[in-house]
Design a protein around this motif. Structure first.
Motif, PDB file in Angstrom:
ATOM      1  N   ARG A 106       0.850  -1.198   0.000  1.00  0.00           N
ATOM      2  CA  ARG A 106       0.000   0.000   0.000  1.00  0.00           C
ATOM      3  C   ARG A 106       0.883   1.245   0.000  1.00  0.00           C
ATOM      4  O   ARG A 106       2.021   1.208   0.469  1.00  0.00           O
ATOM      5  N   SER A 107       0.330   2.330  -0.516  1.00  0.00           N
ATOM      6  CA  SER A 107       1.102   3.559  -0.691  1.00  0.00           C
ATOM      7  C   SER A 107       1.556   4.141   0.638  1.00  0.00           C
ATOM      8  O   SER A 107       2.660   4.698   0.742  1.00  0.00           O
ATOM      9  N   LYS A 108       0.732   4.031   1.682  1.00  0.00           N
ATOM     10  CA  LYS A 108       1.096   4.547   2.997  1.00  0.00           C
ATOM     11  C   LYS A 108       2.365   3.873   3.526  1.00  0.00           C
ATOM     12  O   LYS A 108       3.222   4.514   4.141  1.00  0.00           O
ATOM     13  N   LEU A 109       2.500   2.585   3.252  1.00  0.00           N
ATOM     14  CA  LEU A 109       3.684   1.848   3.696  1.00  0.00           C
ATOM     15  C   LEU A 109       4.912   2.277   2.901  1.00  0.00           C
ATOM     16  O   LEU A 109       6.007   2.400   3.458  1.00  0.00           O
ATOM     17  N   VAL A 110       4.740   2.526   1.621  1.00  0.00           N
ATOM     18  CA  VAL A 110       5.850   3.010   0.789  1.00  0.00           C
ATOM     19  C   VAL A 110       6.380   4.331   1.338  1.00  0.00           C
ATOM     20  O   VAL A 110       7.595   4.518   1.494  1.00  0.00           O
ATOM     21  N   ALA A 111       5.467   5.235   1.667  1.00  0.00           N
ATOM     22  CA  ALA A 111       5.873   6.550   2.185  1.00  0.00           C
ATOM     23  C   ALA A 111       6.618   6.405   3.509  1.00  0.00           C
ATOM     24  O   ALA A 111       7.644   7.067   3.738  1.00  0.00           O
ATOM     25  N   SER A 137     -11.860  -4.939  -1.345  1.00  0.00           N
ATOM     26  CA  SER A 137     -10.976  -3.991  -0.663  1.00  0.00           C
ATOM     27  C   SER A 137      -9.672  -3.773  -1.424  1.00  0.00           C
ATOM     28  O   SER A 137      -8.943  -2.810  -1.175  1.00  0.00           O
ATOM     29  N   GLY A 138      -9.363  -4.695  -2.351  1.00  0.00           N
ATOM     30  CA  GLY A 138      -8.119  -4.593  -3.099  1.00  0.00           C
ATOM     31  C   GLY A 138      -6.935  -5.188  -2.384  1.00  0.00           C
ATOM     32  O   GLY A 138      -5.814  -5.142  -2.871  1.00  0.00           O
ATOM     33  N   ARG A 139      -7.175  -5.758  -1.180  1.00  0.00           N
ATOM     34  CA  ARG A 139      -6.096  -6.395  -0.416  1.00  0.00           C
ATOM     35  C   ARG A 139      -6.471  -7.825  -0.081  1.00  0.00           C
ATOM     36  O   ARG A 139      -7.631  -8.193  -0.008  1.00  0.00           O
ATOM     37  N   GLY A 140      -5.432  -8.662   0.133  1.00  0.00           N
ATOM     38  CA  GLY A 140      -5.650 -10.066   0.417  1.00  0.00           C
ATOM     39  C   GLY A 140      -5.825 -10.348   1.895  1.00  0.00           C
ATOM     40  O   GLY A 140      -5.558  -9.506   2.749  1.00  0.00           O
ATOM     41  N   GLU A 141      -6.270 -11.573   2.190  1.00  0.00           N
ATOM     42  CA  GLU A 141      -6.490 -11.993   3.572  1.00  0.00           C
ATOM     43  C   GLU A 141      -5.204 -11.923   4.388  1.00  0.00           C
ATOM     44  O   GLU A 141      -5.211 -11.619   5.572  1.00  0.00           O
TER      45      GLU A 141
END
Length: 239
Positions: A106-111, A137-141
């Protein structure tokens, strides 16, 4: 040689045989596949044994366990991979010891990773974790971004100071269209890797396959396999 070292050496040899056989079956050279030993829940003493046996790549998935272990093994010639879901409040600690974070999703983690890498004066390798079970949600379990989100996230990593885009990672999904179809999931990952390398030629790493499915990952073309229990034994129960 201690009993524990003998046990790990035997297990390591068996895993090495499996990787070599899988490479031969796939028409690949053994040196095309790198073994990463997942040391989560195991003590620093096991990491030292692995280093003595020639292992150079180890992985952890929980910062609270990994940080003290990495500190205790700081004198060893190891590359540390972080492979678990990473909360942004743990990023500063993880950047202190991890050479690669395989679970960027996710972009927040990249930042957050970029900010801390710059602060620490380090370059952190990043793999985009792909979730083939991603829902609305666009994210996996178990973390990861949907295949459709890979290109955008990869561009963010490539442009972020202090970060290096290394490639892709996945965990075989337990649900969705690829459940029970590990090799198909890994082959899809290879297609995504091919697409990624058109825009980012140096992002060549493909991390897939664990103790139970490393053969399928090698057959699909993975460059790295992450093996824990097959090397170190059945894990102690987490409290």
């Amino acid at each position: 040689m201690t009993d524990r070292k003998e046990e790990i050496a035997r297990n390591l040899a068996k895993v090495e045989e499996r990787i070599a056989a899988a490479c031969a079956d796939a028409g690949r050279k053994r040196e095309e596949v790198t073994l990463i030993v997942v040391t989560k829940t195991y003590p620093a003493s096991d990491v030292r044994i692995l280093a003595e046996l020639g292992v150079r790549q180890v992985a952890e998935n929980r910062d609270q366990d990994a940080a003290p272990k990495a500190a205790a093994c700081a004198d060893l010639p190891l590359t540390w991979h972080f492979v678990g879901q990473l909360q942004t409040n743990k990023v500063r600690s993880v950047v202190g010891y991890a050479d690669l974070v395989q679970s960027v999703d996710r972009s927040k983690l990249v930042a957050a990773l970029s900010k801390e890498a710059v602060r620490a004066g380090r370059e952190i390798g990043c793999l985009i974790q792909v979730a083939f079970d991603a829902g609305v949600s666009g994210r996996g379990e178990r973390g990861g971004v949907a295949p459709e989100g890979v290109a955008e996230l990869a561009d963010l990593v490539a442009e972020a100071p202090g970060l290096r885009l290394g490639g892709l990672m996945t965990v075989a999904p337990l649900t969705g269209q690829y459940a029970g179809r590990e090799q198909a999931a890994f082959e899809r990952l290879m297609v995504l890797s091919t697409d990624l390398r058109k825009a980012h030629p140096t992002a060549t790493m493909v991390s897939a396959g664990m103790s139970a499915d490393l053969e399928q990952a090698v057959a699909a073309g993975a460059t790295h396999v992450r093996v824990g229990s097959a090397v170190l034994g059945v894990r102690p129960r987490l409290r």
